[in-house]
Design a protein around this motif. Structure first.
Motif, PDB file in Angstrom:
ATOM      1  N   ARG A 143      33.903  31.973  52.370  1.00  0.00           N
ATOM      2  CA  ARG A 143      34.750  31.386  51.457  1.00  0.00           C
ATOM      3  C   ARG A 143      35.244  32.434  50.833  1.00  0.00           C
ATOM      4  O   ARG A 143      34.501  33.094  49.888  1.00  0.00           O
ATOM      5  CB  ARG A 143      34.483  30.084  50.961  1.00  0.00           C
ATOM      6  CG  ARG A 143      35.579  29.591  49.899  1.00  0.00           C
ATOM      7  CD  ARG A 143      35.100  28.326  49.372  1.00  0.00           C
ATOM      8  NE  ARG A 143      35.091  27.162  50.150  1.00  0.00           N
ATOM      9  CZ  ARG A 143      34.109  26.360  50.137  1.00  0.00           C
ATOM     10  NH1 ARG A 143      33.027  26.525  49.479  1.00  0.00           N
ATOM     11  NH2 ARG A 143      34.030  25.331  51.091  1.00  0.00           N
ATOM     12  N   ASP A 144      36.612  32.862  51.005  1.00  0.00           N
ATOM     13  CA  ASP A 144      37.060  33.636  50.095  1.00  0.00           C
ATOM     14  C   ASP A 144      36.553  35.009  50.100  1.00  0.00           C
ATOM     15  O   ASP A 144      36.448  35.388  48.772  1.00  0.00           O
ATOM     16  CB  ASP A 144      37.536  33.074  48.798  1.00  0.00           C
ATOM     17  CG  ASP A 144      38.655  33.855  48.108  1.00  0.00           C
ATOM     18  OD1 ASP A 144      39.575  34.359  48.682  1.00  0.00           O
ATOM     19  OD2 ASP A 144      38.701  33.915  46.914  1.00  0.00           O
ATOM     20  N   VAL A 145      36.089  35.650  51.216  1.00  0.00           N
ATOM     21  CA  VAL A 145      35.428  37.052  50.994  1.00  0.00           C
ATOM     22  C   VAL A 145      36.355  38.163  51.096  1.00  0.00           C
ATOM     23  O   VAL A 145      37.466  38.022  51.930  1.00  0.00           O
ATOM     24  CB  VAL A 145      34.376  37.090  52.170  1.00  0.00           C
ATOM     25  CG1 VAL A 145      33.851  38.345  52.277  1.00  0.00           C
ATOM     26  CG2 VAL A 145      33.335  36.139  52.227  1.00  0.00           C
ATOM     27  N   SER A 146      36.081  38.975  50.339  1.00  0.00           N
ATOM     28  CA  SER A 146      37.096  40.304  50.345  1.00  0.00           C
ATOM     29  C   SER A 146      36.051  41.677  50.242  1.00  0.00           C
ATOM     30  O   SER A 146      35.073  41.709  49.674  1.00  0.00           O
ATOM     31  CB  SER A 146      37.741  40.305  49.176  1.00  0.00           C
ATOM     32  OG  SER A 146      38.681  39.191  49.012  1.00  0.00           O
ATOM     33  N   PHE A 147      36.574  42.558  50.992  1.00  0.00           N
ATOM     34  CA  PHE A 147      35.657  43.850  50.949  1.00  0.00           C
ATOM     35  C   PHE A 147      36.757  45.034  51.322  1.00  0.00           C
ATOM     36  O   PHE A 147      37.915  44.819  51.819  1.00  0.00           O
ATOM     37  CB  PHE A 147      34.368  43.719  51.784  1.00  0.00           C
ATOM     38  CG  PHE A 147      34.889  43.480  53.214  1.00  0.00           C
ATOM     39  CD1 PHE A 147      35.309  44.488  54.388  1.00  0.00           C
ATOM     40  CD2 PHE A 147      34.775  42.159  53.737  1.00  0.00           C
ATOM     41  CE1 PHE A 147      35.569  44.346  55.453  1.00  0.00           C
ATOM     42  CE2 PHE A 147      35.176  42.014  55.009  1.00  0.00           C
ATOM     43  CZ  PHE A 147      35.546  42.853  56.029  1.00  0.00           C
ATOM     44  N   ASP A 148      36.410  46.376  51.084  1.00  0.00           N
ATOM     45  CA  ASP A 148      37.143  47.542  51.167  1.00  0.00           C
ATOM     46  C   ASP A 148      36.086  48.441  52.225  1.00  0.00           C
ATOM     47  O   ASP A 148      34.984  48.161  51.995  1.00  0.00           O
ATOM     48  CB  ASP A 148      37.621  48.328  50.167  1.00  0.00           C
ATOM     49  CG  ASP A 148      38.584  47.395  49.184  1.00  0.00           C
ATOM     50  OD1 ASP A 148      39.340  46.797  49.751  1.00  0.00           O
ATOM     51  OD2 ASP A 148      38.521  47.636  48.049  1.00  0.00           O
ATOM     52  N   MET A 159      38.659  59.276  47.206  1.00  0.00           N
ATOM     53  CA  MET A 159      38.750  58.891  48.550  1.00  0.00           C
ATOM     54  C   MET A 159      39.780  57.630  48.781  1.00  0.00           C
ATOM     55  O   MET A 159      39.452  56.636  47.969  1.00  0.00           O
ATOM     56  CB  MET A 159      37.544  58.758  49.342  1.00  0.00           C
ATOM     57  CG  MET A 159      37.400  58.508  50.696  1.00  0.00           C
ATOM     58  SD  MET A 159      36.116  58.640  51.377  1.00  0.00           S
ATOM     59  CE  MET A 159      36.367  58.652  53.237  1.00  0.00           C
ATOM     60  N   SER A 160      40.559  57.867  49.575  1.00  0.00           N
ATOM     61  CA  SER A 160      41.347  56.447  49.649  1.00  0.00           C
ATOM     62  C   SER A 160      40.923  55.401  50.742  1.00  0.00           C
ATOM     63  O   SER A 160      39.981  55.586  51.543  1.00  0.00           O
ATOM     64  CB  SER A 160      42.870  56.659  50.529  1.00  0.00           C
ATOM     65  OG  SER A 160      42.592  57.570  51.798  1.00  0.00           O
ATOM     66  N   THR A 161      41.243  54.153  50.549  1.00  0.00           N
ATOM     67  CA  THR A 161      40.775  53.017  51.204  1.00  0.00           C
ATOM     68  C   THR A 161      41.334  52.901  52.765  1.00  0.00           C
ATOM     69  O   THR A 161      42.517  53.167  52.709  1.00  0.00           O
ATOM     70  CB  THR A 161      41.146  51.726  50.609  1.00  0.00           C
ATOM     71  OG1 THR A 161      40.576  51.682  49.251  1.00  0.00           O
ATOM     72  CG2 THR A 161      40.409  50.474  51.344  1.00  0.00           C
ATOM     73  N   VAL A 162      40.567  52.970  53.521  1.00  0.00           N
ATOM     74  CA  VAL A 162      41.051  52.895  55.055  1.00  0.00           C
ATOM     75  C   VAL A 162      41.143  51.233  55.455  1.00  0.00           C
ATOM     76  O   VAL A 162      42.247  51.061  56.164  1.00  0.00           O
ATOM     77  CB  VAL A 162      39.821  53.589  56.060  1.00  0.00           C
ATOM     78  CG1 VAL A 162      40.518  53.493  57.411  1.00  0.00           C
ATOM     79  CG2 VAL A 162      39.745  55.099  55.606  1.00  0.00           C
ATOM     80  N   ILE A 163      40.246  50.367  55.021  1.00  0.00           N
ATOM     81  CA  ILE A 163      40.395  49.126  55.534  1.00  0.00           C
ATOM     82  C   ILE A 163      40.056  48.330  54.406  1.00  0.00           C
ATOM     83  O   ILE A 163      39.149  48.638  53.569  1.00  0.00           O
ATOM     84  CB  ILE A 163      39.292  48.763  56.704  1.00  0.00           C
ATOM     85  CG1 ILE A 163      39.634  49.514  57.931  1.00  0.00           C
ATOM     86  CG2 ILE A 163      39.324  47.414  57.027  1.00  0.00           C
ATOM     87  CD1 ILE A 163      38.644  49.413  58.963  1.00  0.00           C
ATOM     88  N   SER A 164      40.873  47.493  54.155  1.00  0.00           N
ATOM     89  CA  SER A 164      40.898  46.305  53.096  1.00  0.00           C
ATOM     90  C   SER A 164      41.258  45.013  53.606  1.00  0.00           C
ATOM     91  O   SER A 164      42.046  44.659  54.377  1.00  0.00           O
ATOM     92  CB  SER A 164      41.833  46.547  51.978  1.00  0.00           C
ATOM     93  OG  SER A 164      41.824  45.948  51.001  1.00  0.00           O
TER      94      SER A 164
END
Length: 64
Positions: free
Chosen positions: A59-64, A1-6
């Protein structure tokens, strides 16, 4: 499944004793101006605050 939001490298800093501008779009305008090295487009001449009085919520948070 592809990432919709990154989302990558998100940070949120609050100036203690300051109230937000009220809307997400106004906060984004301020952030973009700051990143580009421009003056805050919504800052009032009477704004006085201590630059050292800040609280880092994210601080510097990332998610998909």
């Amino acid at each position: 499944m592809s990432t919709v939001i990154s989302v990558e490298h998100v940070s949120k800093i609050y100036r203690l004793g300051q109230i937000s501008s009220g809307t997400l779009s106004e906060d984004l305008k301020r952030s973009i101006a700051r990143i580009r090295g421009k003056e805050d487009p919504l800052r009032k001449v009477t704004d006085n605050y201590d630059e050292s009085a800040i609280h880092v919520a994210l601080r510097d948070v990332s998610f998909d």
